[in-house]
Design a protein around this motif. Sequence first.
Motif, PDB file in Angstrom:
ATOM      1  N   PHE A   1       0.819  -1.198   0.000  1.00  0.00           N
ATOM      2  CA  PHE A   1       0.000   0.000   0.000  1.00  0.00           C
ATOM      3  C   PHE A   1       0.866   1.266   0.000  1.00  0.00           C
ATOM      4  O   PHE A   1       0.578   2.233   0.682  1.00  0.00           O
ATOM      5  N   GLY A   2       1.933   1.212  -0.772  1.00  0.00           N
ATOM      6  CA  GLY A   2       2.883   2.319  -0.815  1.00  0.00           C
ATOM      7  C   GLY A   2       2.279   3.627  -1.276  1.00  0.00           C
ATOM      8  O   GLY A   2       2.576   4.692  -0.723  1.00  0.00           O
ATOM      9  N   LYS A   3       1.388   3.580  -2.290  1.00  0.00           N
ATOM     10  CA  LYS A   3       0.768   4.816  -2.788  1.00  0.00           C
ATOM     11  C   LYS A   3      -0.148   5.447  -1.733  1.00  0.00           C
ATOM     12  O   LYS A   3      -0.180   6.669  -1.588  1.00  0.00           O
ATOM     13  N   ALA A   4      -0.871   4.615  -1.014  1.00  0.00           N
ATOM     14  CA  ALA A   4      -1.765   5.131   0.029  1.00  0.00           C
ATOM     15  C   ALA A   4      -0.967   5.795   1.147  1.00  0.00           C
ATOM     16  O   ALA A   4      -1.325   6.876   1.626  1.00  0.00           O
ATOM     17  N   VAL A   5       0.103   5.154   1.555  1.00  0.00           N
ATOM     18  CA  VAL A   5       0.957   5.720   2.606  1.00  0.00           C
ATOM     19  C   VAL A   5       1.576   7.026   2.140  1.00  0.00           C
ATOM     20  O   VAL A   5       1.614   8.013   2.882  1.00  0.00           O
ATOM     21  N   ALA A   6       2.046   7.054   0.906  1.00  0.00           N
ATOM     22  CA  ALA A   6       2.647   8.276   0.369  1.00  0.00           C
ATOM     23  C   ALA A   6       1.644   9.415   0.333  1.00  0.00           C
ATOM     24  O   ALA A   6       1.972  10.558   0.655  1.00  0.00           O
ATOM     25  N   LYS A   7       0.416   9.114  -0.044  1.00  0.00           N
ATOM     26  CA  LYS A   7      -0.627  10.147  -0.099  1.00  0.00           C
ATOM     27  C   LYS A   7      -0.913  10.710   1.290  1.00  0.00           C
ATOM     28  O   LYS A   7      -1.030  11.931   1.471  1.00  0.00           O
TER      29      LYS A   7
END
Length: 112
Positions: A1-7
Amino acid sequence: FGKAVAKVVDDLDELLAFYDFPAEHWVHLRTTNPIESTFATVRHRTKVTKGPGSKAAGLAMAFKLIEAAQQRWRAVNAPHLVALVRAGARFERGKLVERPTAEPLTSTATAA
């Protein structure tokens, strides 16, 4: 869930902006759509009457319906804090910060 964490990490200030207001106001800030609830009465009435007829009649009807609906609106908790918020007072975790913490002096500031 890298994109969610980055967001979440990128928008952390916006995500936590809720806590920059008085704790007493949080119940009002949690609402999902205050605009929609305000105009729900107008929307329901215009559907029943098949439209206002003219632009002027529509504006007059909307004004009178909203004016009548505001009698049922919930009052703001701690209204005395609204003036502080508008004046730019700083709140942290819902509590008023009387004096901001002093920034440590840098070597250029001490030389002056």
